[in-house]
Design a protein around this motif. Structure first.
Motif, PDB file in Angstrom:
ATOM      1  N   SER A 117       0.887  -1.299  -0.043  1.00 18.30           N
ATOM      2  CA  SER A 117      -0.015   0.075  -0.028  1.00 18.30           C
ATOM      3  C   SER A 117       0.819   1.298  -0.158  1.00 18.30           C
ATOM      4  O   SER A 117       1.942   1.138   0.341  1.00 18.30           O
ATOM      5  CB  SER A 117      -0.718   0.020   1.248  1.00 18.30           C
ATOM      6  N   VAL A 118       0.398   2.423  -0.515  1.00 20.91           N
ATOM      7  CA  VAL A 118       1.023   3.585  -0.613  1.00 20.91           C
ATOM      8  C   VAL A 118       1.067   4.516   0.927  1.00 20.91           C
ATOM      9  O   VAL A 118       0.072   4.432   1.513  1.00 20.91           O
ATOM     10  CB  VAL A 118       0.380   4.420  -1.791  1.00 20.91           C
ATOM     11  N   THR A 138       7.289   9.207  -1.146  1.00 18.72           N
ATOM     12  CA  THR A 138       6.167   8.325  -1.433  1.00 18.72           C
ATOM     13  C   THR A 138       6.915   6.924  -1.858  1.00 18.72           C
ATOM     14  O   THR A 138       7.643   6.942  -2.660  1.00 18.72           O
ATOM     15  CB  THR A 138       5.037   8.814  -2.414  1.00 18.72           C
ATOM     16  N   ASN A 139       6.052   5.729  -1.723  1.00 17.29           N
ATOM     17  CA  ASN A 139       6.498   4.730  -2.398  1.00 17.29           C
ATOM     18  C   ASN A 139       5.764   4.128  -3.637  1.00 17.29           C
ATOM     19  O   ASN A 139       5.741   3.050  -4.109  1.00 17.29           O
ATOM     20  CB  ASN A 139       6.381   3.612  -1.287  1.00 17.29           C
ATOM     21  N   ALA A 140       4.616   4.990  -3.983  1.00 16.74           N
ATOM     22  CA  ALA A 140       3.772   4.829  -4.948  1.00 16.74           C
ATOM     23  C   ALA A 140       4.421   4.683  -6.238  1.00 16.74           C
ATOM     24  O   ALA A 140       3.936   3.568  -7.091  1.00 16.74           O
ATOM     25  CB  ALA A 140       2.956   6.089  -5.173  1.00 16.74           C
ATOM     26  N   TYR A 141       5.539   4.814  -6.639  1.00 16.83           N
ATOM     27  CA  TYR A 141       6.314   4.608  -7.926  1.00 16.83           C
ATOM     28  C   TYR A 141       7.341   3.755  -7.929  1.00 16.83           C
ATOM     29  O   TYR A 141       8.042   3.934  -8.995  1.00 16.83           O
ATOM     30  CB  TYR A 141       6.464   5.992  -8.543  1.00 16.83           C
ATOM     31  N   SER A 142       7.692   3.141  -7.020  1.00 22.12           N
ATOM     32  CA  SER A 142       8.538   2.202  -6.723  1.00 22.12           C
ATOM     33  C   SER A 142       8.100   1.214  -6.260  1.00 22.12           C
ATOM     34  O   SER A 142       7.080   0.692  -6.024  1.00 22.12           O
ATOM     35  CB  SER A 142       9.786   2.992  -6.033  1.00 22.12           C
ATOM     36  N   THR A 151       4.295  -7.027 -10.588  1.00 19.76           N
ATOM     37  CA  THR A 151       3.445  -6.452  -9.862  1.00 19.76           C
ATOM     38  C   THR A 151       3.925  -5.785  -8.542  1.00 19.76           C
ATOM     39  O   THR A 151       5.133  -5.630  -8.151  1.00 19.76           O
ATOM     40  CB  THR A 151       3.034  -8.073  -9.079  1.00 19.76           C
ATOM     41  N   ASN A 152       3.078  -5.146  -7.899  1.00 18.61           N
ATOM     42  CA  ASN A 152       3.241  -4.180  -6.782  1.00 18.61           C
ATOM     43  C   ASN A 152       3.089  -5.032  -5.456  1.00 18.61           C
ATOM     44  O   ASN A 152       3.513  -4.331  -4.417  1.00 18.61           O
ATOM     45  CB  ASN A 152       2.177  -3.055  -6.809  1.00 18.61           C
ATOM     46  N   ALA A 153       2.552  -6.320  -5.517  1.00 16.67           N
ATOM     47  CA  ALA A 153       2.245  -7.169  -4.371  1.00 16.67           C
ATOM     48  C   ALA A 153       3.865  -7.440  -4.069  1.00 16.67           C
ATOM     49  O   ALA A 153       4.645  -8.355  -4.529  1.00 16.67           O
ATOM     50  CB  ALA A 153       1.554  -8.130  -4.868  1.00 16.67           C
TER      51      ALA A 153
END
Length: 837
Positions: A117-118, A138-142, A151-153
């Motif tokens: 999660s961001v 933020t960790n949103a784009y990494s 995947t972002n999971a």
């Protein structure tokens, strides 16, 4: 139109285990050594307006990580493969700026959350000890995981760790200013990894072009809160064919593509005008009916792409645009910076900043011709940074020139997939090919049209190439792959500098092991300085001519890996790689930093030069850079060169002894108005390779007073009303002559083109006239008349200001000679301004 390149690439690699070790009958190469070769100078890359300072070289009480060459490690993706981790209260890294700057850009990584999660933690900033507004990270784009399409999971194979945050300050800070990033009580991430900070002195915002249609006039919200997509489309329609859309200072939310044809879109500058949104993109029409005459300039495109979905059209720029150009556009957090689908002709992208995207930087796909990416800065892409992909129609006569490419996470920095008459020149590639790629790649792959003439010249490759996880051996810094068919079109590689390759420096391979060959390859003036394994790895049959290809610091079991009948024609001047081995394509590499190949280490002081505003055509006084050799042996200097609107003379000669130094004197001669950037490069055999000094200056425009603060003199002075008062920016102070005639003059510091003088008196004075002429000189001895004597009225109704224009002339000394004054017995001037042509 979607970017399917990586999916095809990775699928191909799963079955691409070559059987090169089974080949026999090694060909024999005998080196004549008959040609004396100088070291390759390579390419300097883009002229970058900022100074980059590495965290590991700054003051810190944090933990320095790296170097690492293991994919999936924080240090592996960092610049120079090192960074600083701050973990715990009061941990900091403090940068001391080396040039005047009014902005900062920080490359960082923060840990991911357990479920992906961001979150948006803060990090404290101090300038010279004074607390500033915190950064929000933020960790949103990494943090991507797994295999393609990722995947972002959270799970196995984590990568793509870094992002950036930047800020424009309201003031400029001089060199020596201390910028500290520190973990305070409100900074809640479990750790912060800082890679580097860029410091730039950003010019002022640009003004609205005459006749343009502002998006705010159509209701666009400059705060970024309300959706401005409709307003942008309305502005495009109102501008009409050949018109201009204006994006003023502000942040504008755009959620859909803005489709353009025969129109310009201009902003106040990439630091001032930002267009953001999840669906943002500026697109041309689809081929075969491309848009034409599209011109984009001076703004930023910031997307909201947090994953890799190649079926999504979420690129910063896309479609087809013939006879079009994109200049000084900053693109971040999109899937691709610019994915251009042909066929179409003649598009130029220049001065770009493309960063932190999930796929390619720029891809010319399927019949893009006579197009170019030039003088651009591309880093942290999720796929090839620059590519031509001739999937059905040939990409031809395209050029990637003078670009700086850093840390593509997947694939290559620069790739040519099929096509013909394409050129890669003047680029600098750093830390590329972390997995499944290298630095520069020329290949018959992805069902591309046949490779024709390909020219690779004047490029530098630093720490490029990595371990391929499917092949289980290294990828070369420069590599060619005949995966889909034999390559018989001529490939000319010249003046290539390869430094600190983690694996082999040059690789030639048939990726599917189908017996395809490479021929008509010419490698000339290639300097290899340090390899983890081989200098050259030949894993197919074919032939090449090698001339002045030299290698030092080769750490593999031999200079070449070769098992087949690849034939090398010796053009002379080759050295350092004649030995051959077969049967061990994946020896354990020795990673950089390698043992020094020479005892020489060069450094530059200062690391950048900034020149004051100067009228177009003028030449500045020289500024000096000292090049010092701190090593234990002499450095052989192969070249000293400058790019851009700059010239140099030097005392370096061909060698700098250990402990000695030389000087380079640089002058600035702007060829156009506005910011003018360049670089000074000193190429040598020093262990640290080419030394680069950033150069920046401003071509004088109408708003730049060339006389402000400059030296003055006068024929005489009445009481305390001295000549220096005319350039002190104080309207209340003035120079006065004791009698008539009398003169006052300014020394501009360097000869330059001038065409306008503005004279002022204090605004509270009454009306008077003065009879005067304007004289100019280049040597303060012989003066010519730029403007003949005439009588001018100084009237408080016009702020007691007189503007005098004349034919542009070259001058260092500008004099106003006053022969009559109705308000005094001597001439009077409170402000003496001089402007360029």
């Amino acid at each position: 139109m979607s970017s399917l390149l990586s999916r095809r690439r990775v699928t191909s690699r799963v079955t691409a285990l070559v059987s090169s070790s089974l080949l026999v009958a090694s060909a024999v190469t005998i080196f004549s050594g008959s040609i004396a070769s100088a070291a390759a100078t390579g390419g300097a890359g883009a002229s970058l307006p900022y100074v980059e300072l590495q965290a590991e070289s700054a003051a810190t009480n944090g933990t320095i990580i790296g170097p690492s060459y293991a994919y999936g490690q924080l240090a592996d993706e960092a610049s120079g493969r090192k960074a600083v981790t701050l973990q715990g209260a009061a941990k900091y890294v403090e940068f001391t700026s080396t040039a005047t700057s009014n902005s900062i850009d920080v490359r960082y990584s923060i840990p991911d959350t357990g479920n992906g999660s961001v979150y948006n933690p803060q990090l404290s900033l101090y300038i010279n000890g004074a607390k500033q507004t915190n950064f929000t990270l933020t960790n949103a784009y990494s943090w991507f995981y797994g295999n393609y399409p990722f995947t972002n999971a959270p799970g196995a194979n984590p990568h793509h760790f870094y992002d950036e945050v930047h800020r424009l300050f309201g003031t400029s800070y001089p060199a020596g200013t201390k910028f500290r990033l520190q973990v305070d009580g409100e900074d809640t991430a479990s750790s912060y990894t800082i890679d580097f900070a860029d410091f730039e002195n950003v010019g002022g915002a640009l003004g609205q072009p005459a006749g343009s249609v502002s998006v705010t006039s159509k209701g666009a919200d400059a705060t970024g809160v309300n959706d401005a997509t409709g307003a942008f489309n309305s502005a495009v329609a109102a501008a009409g064919a050949g018109g201009t859309v204006w994006i003023p200072q502000g942040t504008f939310k755009v959620t859909q593509h803005i489709v353009l044809n025969n129109v310009s879109v201009k902003g106040a500058g990439m630091w001032y005008s930002t267009v953001k949104g999840g669906g943002v993109g500026f697109y041309g029409n689809s081929a075969p009916s491309p848009s034409t005459n599209v011109h984009l300039a001076d703004f930023a495109i910031v997307g909201d792409v947090q994953d890799r979905n190649d079926s999504a059209q979420v690129n910063g720029i896309g479609g087809a645009m013939s006879n079009s150009d994109v200049s000084r556009v900053w693109i971040e957090h999109t899937k691709v910076g610019a994915w251009m689908d042909g066929p179409f002709n003649a598009m130029t992208l220049t001065g770009m900043r493309i960063r932190n995207v999930t796929a390619d930087g720029v891809n010319f796909h399927n019949g893009v011709t006579n197009s170019k990416v030039d003088n651009s800065d591309i880093r942290n892409t999720g796929d090839d940074a620059l590519a031509t992909w001739a999937e059905i129609n040939a990409d031809a006569f395209d050029t990637f020139s003078n670009n700086t490419v850093q840390y593509p996470i997947l694939a290559n920095a620069i790739a040519i997939y099929g096509g013909h008459d394409n050129t890669v020149t003047g680029n600098k590639v750093i830390d590329s090919g972390l997995t499944q790629g290298g630095g520069i790649h020329v290949a018959q792959r992805f069902s591309s049209t046949p490779l024709g003439l390909t020219t690779v010249t004047n490029n530098t490759l630093i720490r490029d190439g990595g371990l391929d996880p499917n092949w289980n051996f290294g990828i070369g810094a420069f590599w060619m792959d005949a995966r889909d068919g034999s390559i018989s079109g001529t490939t000319n590689v010249d003046n290539l500098l390869i430094q600190q390759s983690p694996y082999e420096a040059i690789q030639l391979i048939d990726g599917f092991s189908k017996g395809y060959t490479i021929s008509n390859l010419n490698l000339s003036n290639v300097t290899i300085q340090g390899t983890g394994t081989f200098a050259i790895q030949e894993q197919l049959n074919g032939s090449a001519r090698l001339t002045n290809v030299t290698a030092t610091g080769v750490n593999g079991p031999a200079g070449q890996y070769r098992c087949g009948s690849f034939a090398i024609t010796d053009g002379g001047g080759n050295s350092g790689w004649s030995t051959t081995t077969c049967g061990n394509v994946n020896p354990a590499p020795i990673f950089p930093p390698f043992p020094p190949t020479t005892g020489a280490t060069l450094g530059a002081n200062p690391s950048s030069l900034s020149f004051a505003a100067l009228a177009v055509g003028g030449t500045s006084a020289a500024k000096t850079v000292t090049i010092s050799n701190s090593g234990s042996s002499a450095a052989t200097v192969s070249s000293v060169a400058v790019s851009g609107d700059y010239a140099q003379t030097n005392t370096c000669g061909t060698s700098i002894a250990a402990g000695a130094s030389c000087t380079v004197s640089v002058t600035f001669k702007p060829t156009a108005n506005g910011t003018r950037t360049g670089s000074l490069t000193v190429a040598s055999n020093a262990t640290n390779g080419t030394v680069t000094v950033g150069l920046s200056g401003t071509g004088g425009v109408a708003a730049v007073d060339l006389a402000a603060g400059k030296g003055t003199s006068a024929s005489g002075v009445q009481q305390t009303y001295v000549a220096a008062n005319v350039v002190d920016s104080n309207a209340a102070t003035y120079w006065e002559a004791p009698s008539e005639p009398g003169w006052v003059q300014v020394d501009l510091g360097a000869s330059q083109s001038v065409s306008r003088v503005v004279l002022k008196l204090p605004t509270t004075w009454g009306v008077r006239t003065q009879t005067l002429s304007i004289l100019t000189s280049t040597d303060n001895a012989t003066f010519g008349t730029a403007k003949a004597s005439a009588t001018y009225s100084f009237d408080p109704a016009s702020a007691n200001t007189v503007t005098i224009t004349f034919t542009a002339t070259t001058a260092r000394y500008v004099r106003v000679n006053i022969t009559a004054n109705t308000g005094s017995t001597g001439g009077q001037v409170s402000s003496f301004e001089v402007y360029g042509s």
